[in-house]
Structure formats: structure tokens, C-alpha cells
Design a protein around this motif. Structure first.
Motif, mmCIF file in Angstrom:
data_model
loop_
_atom_site.group_PDB
_atom_site.id
_atom_site.type_symbol
_atom_site.label_atom_id
_atom_site.label_comp_id
_atom_site.label_asym_id
_atom_site.label_seq_id
_atom_site.Cartn_x
_atom_site.Cartn_y
_atom_site.Cartn_z
ATOM 1 N N MET A 57 0.666 -1.259 0.082
ATOM 2 C CA MET A 57 -0.043 0.026 -0.071
ATOM 3 C C MET A 57 0.863 1.276 -0.038
ATOM 4 N N TYR A 58 1.890 1.056 0.745
ATOM 5 C CA TYR A 58 2.999 2.618 0.760
ATOM 6 C C TYR A 58 3.592 2.680 -0.347
ATOM 7 N N ARG A 59 3.839 1.631 -1.194
ATOM 8 C CA ARG A 59 4.287 1.754 -2.292
ATOM 9 C C ARG A 59 3.495 2.124 -3.550
ATOM 10 N N VAL A 60 2.411 1.675 -3.553
ATOM 11 C CA VAL A 60 1.368 2.222 -4.351
ATOM 12 C C VAL A 60 0.974 3.602 -4.276
ATOM 13 N N LEU A 61 0.652 3.903 -3.143
ATOM 14 C CA LEU A 61 0.245 5.390 -2.574
ATOM 15 C C LEU A 61 1.487 6.300 -2.970
ATOM 16 N N GLY A 62 2.667 5.798 -2.912
ATOM 17 C CA GLY A 62 3.804 6.746 -3.034
ATOM 18 C C GLY A 62 3.799 7.191 -4.226
ATOM 19 N N GLU A 78 1.137 8.181 -6.100
ATOM 20 C CA GLU A 78 -0.230 8.750 -6.181
ATOM 21 C C GLU A 78 -0.069 10.211 -5.756
ATOM 22 N N PRO A 79 -0.423 11.217 -6.557
ATOM 23 C CA PRO A 79 -0.437 12.648 -6.039
ATOM 24 C C PRO A 79 -1.140 12.993 -5.062
ATOM 25 N N GLY A 80 -0.764 13.822 -3.905
ATOM 26 C CA GLY A 80 -1.587 14.468 -3.149
ATOM 27 C C GLY A 80 -1.913 13.355 -2.027
ATOM 28 N N ILE A 81 -1.300 12.117 -1.993
ATOM 29 C CA ILE A 81 -1.511 11.133 -0.779
ATOM 30 C C ILE A 81 -0.156 11.047 -0.208
ATOM 31 N N PRO A 82 0.410 11.775 0.869
ATOM 32 C CA PRO A 82 1.613 11.543 1.273
ATOM 33 C C PRO A 82 1.752 10.325 2.337
ATOM 34 N N VAL A 83 2.817 9.264 1.991
ATOM 35 C CA VAL A 83 2.922 8.252 2.679
ATOM 36 C C VAL A 83 4.589 8.002 2.747
ATOM 37 N N PRO A 84 4.894 7.232 3.783
ATOM 38 C CA PRO A 84 6.553 7.138 4.131
ATOM 39 C C PRO A 84 7.145 6.303 2.693
ATOM 40 N N ALA A 85 8.225 6.494 2.574
ATOM 41 C CA ALA A 85 9.030 5.515 1.406
ATOM 42 C C ALA A 85 9.487 4.225 2.087
ATOM 43 N N VAL A 86 9.055 3.111 1.247
ATOM 44 C CA VAL A 86 9.399 1.795 1.900
ATOM 45 C C VAL A 86 10.694 1.412 1.651
ATOM 46 N N VAL A 87 11.603 0.839 2.462
ATOM 47 C CA VAL A 87 13.004 0.650 2.288
ATOM 48 C C VAL A 87 13.123 -0.756 1.798
ATOM 49 N N GLY A 88 12.179 -1.594 2.613
ATOM 50 C CA GLY A 88 12.455 -3.088 2.269
ATOM 51 C C GLY A 88 11.433 -3.857 2.986
ATOM 52 N N LEU A 89 10.843 -5.202 2.529
ATOM 53 C CA LEU A 89 10.204 -6.073 3.284
ATOM 54 C C LEU A 89 11.117 -7.299 3.622
ATOM 55 N N GLU A 90 11.042 -7.723 4.869
ATOM 56 C CA GLU A 90 11.732 -8.810 5.248
ATOM 57 C C GLU A 90 10.791 -10.068 5.655
ATOM 58 N N THR A 91 10.937 -11.109 4.884
ATOM 59 C CA THR A 91 10.011 -12.314 5.203
ATOM 60 C C THR A 91 10.760 -13.500 6.063
ATOM 61 N N ALA A 148 -7.673 -0.685 -9.752
ATOM 62 C CA ALA A 148 -6.802 -1.663 -10.537
ATOM 63 C C ALA A 148 -5.681 -1.807 -9.769
ATOM 64 N N LYS A 149 -4.978 -0.627 -9.580
ATOM 65 C CA LYS A 149 -3.682 -0.349 -8.801
ATOM 66 C C LYS A 149 -3.363 -1.211 -7.602
ATOM 67 N N VAL A 150 -4.737 -1.306 -6.982
ATOM 68 C CA VAL A 150 -4.461 -2.140 -5.712
ATOM 69 C C VAL A 150 -5.246 -3.443 -5.741
ATOM 70 N N ALA A 151 -5.114 -4.296 -6.998
ATOM 71 C CA ALA A 151 -5.700 -5.277 -7.252
ATOM 72 C C ALA A 151 -5.751 -6.445 -6.385
ATOM 73 N N PHE A 152 -4.173 -6.225 -5.548
ATOM 74 C CA PHE A 152 -3.862 -7.551 -4.652
ATOM 75 C C PHE A 152 -4.810 -7.361 -3.439
ATOM 76 N N LEU A 153 -5.775 -6.581 -3.289
ATOM 77 C CA LEU A 153 -6.756 -6.589 -2.215
ATOM 78 C C LEU A 153 -7.911 -7.160 -2.751
ATOM 79 N N ASP A 154 -8.107 -7.679 -3.789
ATOM 80 C CA ASP A 154 -9.333 -8.280 -4.416
ATOM 81 C C ASP A 154 -9.286 -9.613 -3.891
ATOM 82 N N ARG A 155 -10.529 -10.217 -3.135
ATOM 83 C CA ARG A 155 -10.694 -11.595 -2.798
ATOM 84 C C ARG A 155 -11.767 -12.037 -3.321
ATOM 85 N N PRO A 156 -11.676 -12.511 -4.504
ATOM 86 C CA PRO A 156 -12.813 -13.009 -5.611
ATOM 87 C C PRO A 156 -13.657 -13.999 -4.768
#
Length: 383
Positions: free
Chosen positions: A101-106, A108-121, A181-189
Motif C-alpha cells: 500500500m505504501y509503495r502504490v500510494l507513494g 499517487e499525487p496528493g497522498i503522502p506516505v512514507p517510502a518503503v525501504v524493504g520487506l523482510e519475510t 486496479a492499482k490495488v488489485a492485490f486487495l481483491d478477494r474474489p
């Protein structure tokens, strides 16, 4: 968040849990991770790791300070580390969704979010999965105690508070206009044909998970009502989920960052307007706290949102019931988490489980029988 009781350790996890981290071990683990994630930063060091003493209850958050050498000059930067927890407040919580979500919204104009450095699984680093984002400088409206009673928002003049509130609603309106469509990973058909029905099915599943075989007549009655009254027009549009002022950071009066995606879904904007309403009332009218002049009421928030997006909010009656239902389920879960530790008075735990804000709102909205006293007034939403 409880106060630290031992300066040798960093308290971590949900504030219903008694977990501790050794600060030096944590610092060393994060330093190794940062060196691998940012190899271009020479002599990178993590100099400090701390745990915020205020904030939400959904997961563990660590703050860390770093410095490194660049062109012979020492540089520094702060970061936020969001760590998974085995005792999440939410069912099926996924930190990967937060990071995305932070990566996608980053972008988008006018929606301030922190920049993601990395994800560790790899859970071998901190014992749980985590992601890291740049720290944003700013101030967050108080949650506990609520900003209507004390703190920096309380100390503003009414005109400045009005600007702050307007800027918050404007950012929320921009969020609602993001292409789904930019957040299609949220879709749970597998849960339904549209985003709203998917979210309803998800929360009915969550309610059963929280109940663990226990019956709550108010939640059960609300569930039947929601199934029978779900709007016929399919909605699939981005919803922030936990939409409220304390999930925004401000620099001056401008929104500096939007946070918290534990409840993000595709249930649409009205889902957020309803959640904003129930959360607003739960810290103002319902508990006898006077709203700060300049902070718009829920009705004013809806009207301003309508002006910004150019359409009327639809089916708010349904969404107010749905928001109250979600709140009832979440607070019941919170009661169980606190109950497992004995860190809260038994009568308070019992109220969270059987007579919380969400349940009392449902009793009043749907005119349901209730075996407990109704002490938290539902003011309604008159537009």
C-alpha cells in the motif's frame, strides 16, 4: 501503550502481551539488515533502537536511528520498523499488504506516505517478518487520551484546527479516487463478487474467529441484518479501513503521511465515512467530550467529502451498521487479548467482550434487546 518498567529492555508487541527484546541484540540484527539492504552506504551503523510509548495496538513498531559516510561526510536518517506479531489484533493480518500500500500510494499525487525501504519475510532476523520505511517528521493527533481533551491539536486556535480537518478530509477523498486496479492485490474474489461483499464476508469470518463458539446476540442480530440489507449495487473501490485523524501525521497543518492499513479493503469510500463517524463519536459525544471548535462533525465531514468528490454518499445507513459491527468485533477481540494477560480489570475486560461501543451502537441503531446498560449514546448522522 504502557510505560516501560525496565530500562534494560525494549517492551514490544501488542500492549496486551508481556514481550521483551534485548536492545543490543535488536540493534545488531537491524544493523546487519540495513547493511545488506543499503550496501551503497559506507560504514552504516544503527545507533539506537526505541519503542514508541504511544500508538496503536495492532503490531510491534520500532524506531531506529542510522548514520553512514557519504563523500567523506557523516549522514543520518531515521526509520520505522513494523514487525509482525503472533497475537495480532486482526485475523489474517499481512504486513506485505501494508508495504505494498505504501509503495502504490507513494506514486499517487496528493497522498503522502512514507517510502518503503524493504520487506523482510525471513523470521530469523527479528523472530517475525517485518518491513522498514523511512521516518516522516511530523505530529500525530492524540488517540489515548483523545486529541479533543489535550495535546497539540487541542492547543491550536479554532481556525487552524479547521484547516487541519479540511486537509485531512481532502487527503481521504483523494485516497478514495485511486484506481482500484492499482490495488488489485486487495481483491478477494473467493469471498464475493464485489469489494463490499468481500469485506462483509471477511468480517463475518473474523467475528466467528473471535467468538470461538461463544454467542453474542447483538453481533449475531447485526450480522443477520447486514446479510439482508447489503446494497444491491456492487462496490469495488479502495477503502482506507481505519479512517480517522489519529492515523494521519501532520507537518504544520498539512498532512505529512497517511498510516495504518490493517483494515484496508475494496469496500468503497462510504465504508471509510462510516468508520470515521463511529470512531469520532466514540471519543466525543458518546463519552460526553465536547468536540473541539474547528474539527468538523461526522455530518460536516461527509458533506465536505461530497463536495470534494462531486457525488453523494450512498447507503450510509448500511455502512454505519457495518462499521459498528466491525468495531464490536474488534473490541471483543481486544478484550480477549487483555484477558489472556490479566493486565486489565476483569469488569473492563467483560465490558469489552459484551457491552463495548460497537455493541451499544448496534443496539441503538437497530433497536435490539440488550441485557446490559446502554451508557454510550449513538448520536446518529443527520445530513
Amino acid at each position: 501503550m504502557p510505560e516501560l518498567t525496565n530500562s534494560t529492555y525494549i517492551e514490544s508487541g501488542l500492549p496486551t502481551r508481556d514481550r521483551q527484546r534485548d536492545p543490543e541484540t535488536t540493534r545488531q540484527a537491524l544493523e546487519s539488515w540495513f547493511c545488506a539492504a543499503l550496501p551503497h552506504r559506507a560504514d552504516l551503523r544503527v545507533t539506537e533502537v526505541t519503542l514508541p510509548r504511544t500508538g496503536g495496538v495492532a503490531n510491534e513498531t520500532l524506531l531506529c536511528e542510522t548514520n553512514w559516510t557519504e563523500a567523506g561526510v557523516t549522514r543520518s536518517a531515521g526509520y520505522v520498523v513494523r514487525v509482525n506479531s503472533p497475537d495480532f489484533l486482526y485475523k489474517d493480518a499481512d504486513l506485505t499488504v501494508h508495504a505494498e500500500m505504501y509503495r502504490v500510494l507513494g506514486r499517487e499525487p496528493g497522498i503522502p506516505v512514507p517510502a518503503v525501504v524493504g520487506l523482510e519475510t525471513d523470521t530469523g532476523v527479528l523472530g517475525e517478518a517485518f518491513f522498514v520505511m523511512e521516518r516522516v517528521e511530523g505530529r500525530v493527533p492524540g488517540d489515548t487520551p483523545p486529541f479533543h481533551t489535550t495535546g497539540w491539536v487541542h492547543d491550536l486556535v479554532p481556525g487552524d484546527r479547521a484547516v487541519l480537518w479540511h486537509n485531512a478530509v481532502e487527503v481521504m477523498a483523494r485516497l478514495h479516487q485511486v484506481d482500484p486496479a492499482k490495488v488489485a492485490f486487495l481483491d478477494r474474489p473467493h469471498l464475493g463478487p464485489d469489494g463490499l461483499r468481500q469485506d462483509l464476508a471477511h468480517w463475518i469470518d473474523v467475528a466467528a474467529w473471535v467468538a470461538r463458539g461463544r454467542t453474542d446476540p447483538v453481533i449475531a442480530a447485526a450480522e443477520r441484518w447486514l446479510r439482508a440489507h447489503v446494497p444491491p449495487l456492487g462496490v469495488t473501490a479502495l477503502a482506507w479501513g481505519d479512517s480517522r485523524l489519529p492515523n494521519l501525521m501532520f507537518r504544520g497543518l498539512d498532512v505529512a503521511a497517511v498510516f495504518d492499513w490493517d483494515m484496508v479493503c475494496l469496500a468503497g469510500a462510504e465504508s471509510d465515512l462510516a468508520w470515521w463517524t463511529v470512531m469520532d463519536y466514540s471519543s466525543t459525544e458518546s463519552v460526553g467530550v465536547e468536540r473541539l471548535p474547528g474539527i468538523g462533525s461526522p455530518a460536516q465531514t461527509v458533506r465536505r467529502w461530497q463536495e470534494l468528490v462531486g457525488r453523494e454518499a450512498a447507503n450510509l445507513d448500511f455502512h454505519l451498521v457495518f462499521a459498528s459491527y466491525r468495531l464490536a468485533v474488534i473490541l471483543r477481540r481486544l478484550g480477549d487479548l487483555y484477558g489472556a494477560t490479566g493486565a486489565m480489570a476483569p469488569e473492563t475486560i467483560e465490558e469489552l467482550r459484551t457491552n463495548n461501543f460497537g455493541q451499544q451502537y448496534l443496539v441503538q441503531i437497530l433497536d435490539l434487546p440488550h441485557s446490559h446498560p446502554v451508557t454510550m449514546t449513538w448520536p446518529g448522522l443527520e445530513l
